[in-house]
Design a protein around this motif. Sequence first.
Motif, PDB file in Angstrom:
ATOM      1  N   TYR A 206       0.903  -1.144  -0.100  1.00 21.22           N
ATOM      2  CA  TYR A 206      -0.133   0.091  -0.094  1.00 21.22           C
ATOM      3  C   TYR A 206       1.035   1.237  -0.112  1.00 21.22           C
ATOM      4  N   ARG A 207       0.422   2.253  -0.922  1.00 23.16           N
ATOM      5  CA  ARG A 207       1.222   3.640  -0.734  1.00 23.16           C
ATOM      6  C   ARG A 207       0.161   4.456  -0.477  1.00 23.16           C
ATOM      7  N   ALA A 208       0.725   5.590   0.450  1.00 22.35           N
ATOM      8  CA  ALA A 208      -0.067   6.659   0.781  1.00 22.35           C
ATOM      9  C   ALA A 208      -0.813   7.409  -0.306  1.00 22.35           C
ATOM     10  N   LYS A 209      -2.061   7.959  -0.134  1.00 21.38           N
ATOM     11  CA  LYS A 209      -2.894   8.396  -1.214  1.00 21.38           C
ATOM     12  C   LYS A 209      -3.256   9.750  -0.622  1.00 21.38           C
ATOM     13  N   GLN A 210      -3.279  10.874  -1.622  1.00 22.31           N
ATOM     14  CA  GLN A 210      -3.681  12.070  -1.282  1.00 22.31           C
ATOM     15  C   GLN A 210      -4.824  12.647  -2.394  1.00 22.31           C
ATOM     16  N   PRO A 211      -5.880  13.334  -1.765  1.00 19.66           N
ATOM     17  CA  PRO A 211      -6.791  13.595  -2.816  1.00 19.66           C
ATOM     18  C   PRO A 211      -6.189  15.154  -3.346  1.00 19.66           C
ATOM     19  N   VAL A 212      -6.684  15.336  -4.745  1.00 18.04           N
ATOM     20  CA  VAL A 212      -6.295  16.752  -5.299  1.00 18.04           C
ATOM     21  C   VAL A 212      -7.563  17.329  -5.776  1.00 18.04           C
ATOM     22  N   PHE A 213      -7.522  18.566  -5.130  1.00 24.29           N
ATOM     23  CA  PHE A 213      -8.682  19.549  -5.269  1.00 24.29           C
ATOM     24  C   PHE A 213      -8.512  20.506  -6.152  1.00 24.29           C
ATOM     25  N   ALA A 214      -9.413  21.248  -6.811  1.00 25.84           N
ATOM     26  CA  ALA A 214      -9.447  22.391  -7.598  1.00 25.84           C
ATOM     27  C   ALA A 214     -10.612  23.097  -7.459  1.00 25.84           C
ATOM     28  N   THR A 215     -10.688  24.462  -7.832  1.00 30.90           N
ATOM     29  CA  THR A 215     -11.601  25.336  -7.622  1.00 30.90           C
ATOM     30  C   THR A 215     -12.451  25.248  -8.891  1.00 30.90           C
ATOM     31  N   PHE A 216     -13.663  25.317  -9.065  1.00 27.95           N
ATOM     32  CA  PHE A 216     -14.223  25.609 -10.345  1.00 27.95           C
ATOM     33  C   PHE A 216     -13.941  26.572 -11.214  1.00 27.95           C
ATOM     34  N   ASN A 217     -13.538  26.321 -12.527  1.00 27.11           N
ATOM     35  CA  ASN A 217     -12.961  27.493 -13.431  1.00 27.11           C
ATOM     36  C   ASN A 217     -14.276  28.497 -13.849  1.00 27.11           C
ATOM     37  N   ASP A 218     -13.767  29.601 -14.179  1.00 26.95           N
ATOM     38  CA  ASP A 218     -14.820  30.357 -14.602  1.00 26.95           C
ATOM     39  C   ASP A 218     -15.975  30.105 -15.699  1.00 26.95           C
TER      40      ASP A 218
END
Length: 139
Positions: A42-54
Motif C-alpha cells: 500500500y502506498r499513501a494516497k492524497q486527494p487533489v482538489f481544484a476550484t471550479f473554473n470561470d
Amino acid sequence: MSLFKVFDVAGSAMNAQSVRLNVTASNLANAGSVSGDPDKVYRAKQPVFATFNDALVAQTGVSGVRLTGVTESTAPLNVQYRPDHPDADADGNVYVSNVSTVEEMVNMMSASRSYQNNVEMINTTRDLLLQTLALGRQG
C-alpha cells in the motif's frame, strides 16, 4: 449573485474535507501493511482538489471546490530485512507502506477543522439571512 451561493461553496468545501478525511482514514488503516513485492504494498494516497473554473461557474452557476483525483505518493517504501516473515522476498526483505502516521494525523486534524469552519460559515450565514428576513417583516 445570490446570497444562497455561500451554501453551495461551503457545501462543496465540506464534501472535499469529507473526502480528505476518508482518504486519511484509509492511509492510517494501511500504515503498517507489508508485502514481499514492492508493487503490491500500500502506498499513501492524497486527494487533489481544484476550484471550479470561470467557464464551469458560468455554465452551472455553482462555485466551490471539486475533487480532480486521488494520487499515490511517490515517496520511497521502507525496506526491512526480515527473512523469517512469511511475505519476505527471495532476499529476505519486506516492503512496508510509506504512510507517515504523524503526517496523516496532522492531515486529519486539519481536515476536521476545515470542515468545522465551513459548518460555522453556514450557521453564520443562516443567522444573518434570518435576521435580514426579520428586519423585512418589521418594516
